[in-house]
Write a protein that holds these residues in place. Structure first.
Motif, PDB file in Angstrom:
ATOM      1  N   ASP A 394       0.811  -1.223   0.000  1.00 24.73           N
ATOM      2  CA  ASP A 394       0.000   0.000   0.000  1.00 24.73           C
ATOM      3  C   ASP A 394       0.843   1.272   0.000  1.00 24.73           C
ATOM      4  O   ASP A 394       0.319   2.364  -0.235  1.00 24.73           O
ATOM      5  CB  ASP A 394      -0.930   0.023   1.222  1.00 24.73           C
ATOM      6  CG  ASP A 394      -2.038  -1.010   1.113  1.00 24.73           C
ATOM      7  OD1 ASP A 394      -2.382  -1.382  -0.028  1.00 24.73           O
ATOM      8  OD2 ASP A 394      -2.542  -1.442   2.160  1.00 24.73           O
ATOM      9  N   ASN A 398      -0.196   5.024  -1.349  1.00 26.50           N
ATOM     10  CA  ASN A 398      -0.212   6.222  -0.498  1.00 26.50           C
ATOM     11  C   ASN A 398       0.651   7.324  -1.103  1.00 26.50           C
ATOM     12  O   ASN A 398       0.288   8.507  -1.064  1.00 26.50           O
ATOM     13  CB  ASN A 398       0.277   5.877   0.906  1.00 26.50           C
ATOM     14  CG  ASN A 398      -0.644   4.908   1.623  1.00 26.50           C
ATOM     15  OD1 ASN A 398      -1.836   4.850   1.324  1.00 26.50           O
ATOM     16  ND2 ASN A 398      -0.095   4.144   2.555  1.00 26.50           N
ATOM     17  N   HIS A 399       1.782   6.931  -1.660  1.00 30.57           N
ATOM     18  CA  HIS A 399       2.673   7.899  -2.294  1.00 30.57           C
ATOM     19  C   HIS A 399       1.983   8.571  -3.490  1.00 30.57           C
ATOM     20  O   HIS A 399       2.049   9.791  -3.653  1.00 30.57           O
ATOM     21  CB  HIS A 399       3.954   7.197  -2.750  1.00 30.57           C
ATOM     22  CG  HIS A 399       4.883   8.064  -3.525  1.00 30.57           C
ATOM     23  ND1 HIS A 399       5.801   8.903  -2.930  1.00 30.57           N
ATOM     24  CD2 HIS A 399       5.026   8.248  -4.872  1.00 30.57           C
ATOM     25  CE1 HIS A 399       6.481   9.550  -3.863  1.00 30.57           C
ATOM     26  NE2 HIS A 399       6.036   9.174  -5.039  1.00 30.57           N
ATOM     27  N   THR A 401      -1.245   8.837  -4.048  1.00 30.52           N
ATOM     28  CA  THR A 401      -2.333   9.683  -3.561  1.00 30.52           C
ATOM     29  C   THR A 401      -1.800  11.032  -3.087  1.00 30.52           C
ATOM     30  O   THR A 401      -2.379  12.093  -3.371  1.00 30.52           O
ATOM     31  CB  THR A 401      -3.095   8.976  -2.428  1.00 30.52           C
ATOM     32  OG1 THR A 401      -3.654   7.758  -2.919  1.00 30.52           O
ATOM     33  CG2 THR A 401      -4.214   9.860  -1.895  1.00 30.52           C
TER      34      THR A 401
END
Length: 446
Positions: A394, A398-399, A401
């Motif tokens: 994930d 996250n990066h 996003t």
């Protein structure tokens, strides 16, 4: 066997085959297919003419790979914008670049920059509905020249000669249909530098030129030469023999009086695109075979009046940020898939496959064997690969996003795919391709 996380940049056939082979060869390998477009499949989706359903059958096999466990599709993610090389190194044990070739190779002759002179790759992107190209195309020329001796030249010629209404069984969008409906071309002239046994056409592509009742295919006898080297090529290759046989049938056939014509001119080398303010003609030099498969100029020149020229002389890969690139060969320097720096030293954990590895040559089968070679090298290097800093799957999401990227995952692609099929069903077609990127992204949302 250690866990292995690999990023494959580019979700065309080369990248998908690499992911397929790696996950079969290494049972603890996980692959993220990172694609700058919202849809996978690369040139199979955006480089194949819409009236080639048999070729597009390969998409079904690729689709199964993209949906497999341990392979994750991350679409609408651009390397160099959403991700840097440093980001990939932090999240993956290795990175395989499979970005293909989408630009036109240059043709260095006078007049190439005149209005009406087009790169074939740009035209293919237009009629295939690529989301990142303009949606209009000038089709006001009645007489057109296509320079090239490969399947792309045949695709361009066929798309220019075939009436738009015959494309209404395909996936083309309304904007492409309207553009083709306005097409004024009646005569399309295909020019090849060498003779019939040296052409790069495949037999199926060549035969398809005559499938439209609205098109006559005319092979001009000048330049139809068979020398000793040609005879050896015909004897040793079934494909070459079928191409020459098909050309002979066209040569001997009587024109039907169809309203559109595709002319094939052999042993003609382009010399100059003529015109002052726009394309007015093409000057070619007649060539002759030298007995070894090559040709030489004869000093005899021919001028063909045309109002547009399409240059189908090959695709060219693009230089990726932060990575070495051989601008002359149009490839990333490599040794059997291992990326090399300027001193020819392998860069740890970086690999290439497909056209950016070997140049834009070969068919789908070559791409699969090419990926197998690259994966074999990666697995040989496994013990020496640098470990990534971040191993949580994930973490890359996250990066992205945080960077503001809108990622289209495999479920999103499935929704987009279903939406295109629904659009097609309303008109009795298999699908209608969505073109605008924002519309593709909206269709991919839950």
């Amino acid at each position: 066997m250690r866990d292995l996380r690999v990023a494959v940049v580019g979700a065309g056939p080369a990248g998908i085959y690499a992911a397929d082979i790696l996950t079969k060869e290494h049972e603890r390998a996980h692959v993220d297919l990172i694609e700058r477009l919202p849809a996978p499949f690369g040139l199979v989706r955006y480089g194949v003419a819409p009236d080639h359903p048999r070729i597009k059958e390969i998409i079904k096999a690729l689709h199964r790979v993209v949906g497999r466990d341990r392979i994750r599709f991350l679409g609408n993610v651009d390397f160099g914008t959403d991700l840097k090389l440093e980001d990939l190194r932090r999240h993956y044990d290795a990175v395989i670049f499979a970005t293909g070739a989408i630009a036109d190779r240059a043709l260095d002759i006078p007049g190439v920059d005149l209005p009406g002179s087009h790169g074939a790759a740009d035209f293919v992107s237009w009629y295939a509905g690529h989301p990142d190209v303009p949606r209009d195309w000038p089709l006001d020329a009645r007489h057109v020249a296509v320079i090239g001796a490969g399947n792309v030249a045949l695709d361009v010629a066929r798309m220019l000669a075939k009436p738009a209404d015959e494309q209404l069984t395909t996936e083309i969008a309304a904007t492409v249909y309207q553009g083709l409906k306005a097409n004024q071309a009646t005569d399309v002239h295909v020019f090849a530098r060498r003779g019939p046994a040296q052409l790069k056409f495949t037999p199926m592509e060549l035969r398809e030129l005559s499938h439209s009742p609205s098109v006559d295919v005319i092979v001009h006898p000048e330049g139809f030469e068979i020398d000793a080297a040609s005879q050896r090529a015909i004897s040793s290759s079934k494909g070459t023999r079928l191409v020459v046989d098909t050309l002979l049938k066209y040569l001997e056939a009587e024109p039907t009086g169809a309203e559109h014509r595709i002319h094939i001119h052999l042993c003609h080398a382009p010399v100059e695109i003529l015109g002052t303010d726009r394309v007015e003609g093409l000057r070619t030099e007649r060539t002759e075979l030298q007995g070894d498969g090559t040709v030489r100029g004869t000093g005899e020149y021919v001028e063909t009046p045309v109002q547009a020229v399409y240059r189908a002389v090959g695709y060219l890969s693009s230089h990726l940020p932060e990575l070495p690139f051989d601008h002359q060969a149009g490839v990333m320097p490599n040794d059997r898939g291992r990326v090399l720096d300027l001193d020819d030293v392998p860069l740890p954990g970086l690999y290439v496959t497909g056209w950016i590895k070997r140049g834009p040559i070969g068919l789908i089968g070559h791409t699969k064997s090419d990926a197998a070679e690259t994966i074999a090298g990666l697995l040989e290097d496994l013990d020496g690969l640098p470990r990534p800093e971040l191993t949580d799957p994930d973490a890359i999401l996250n990066h992205l996003t945080a960077r503001g990227a809108t990622v289209v995952d495999a479920d999103g692609w499935t929704r987009l795919d279903a939406h295109e099929q629904t659009l097609g069903q309303a008109e009795g077609r298999e699908r209608i391709k969505l073109i605008p990127r924002d519309a593709m992204i909206r269709a991919a949302q839950p």
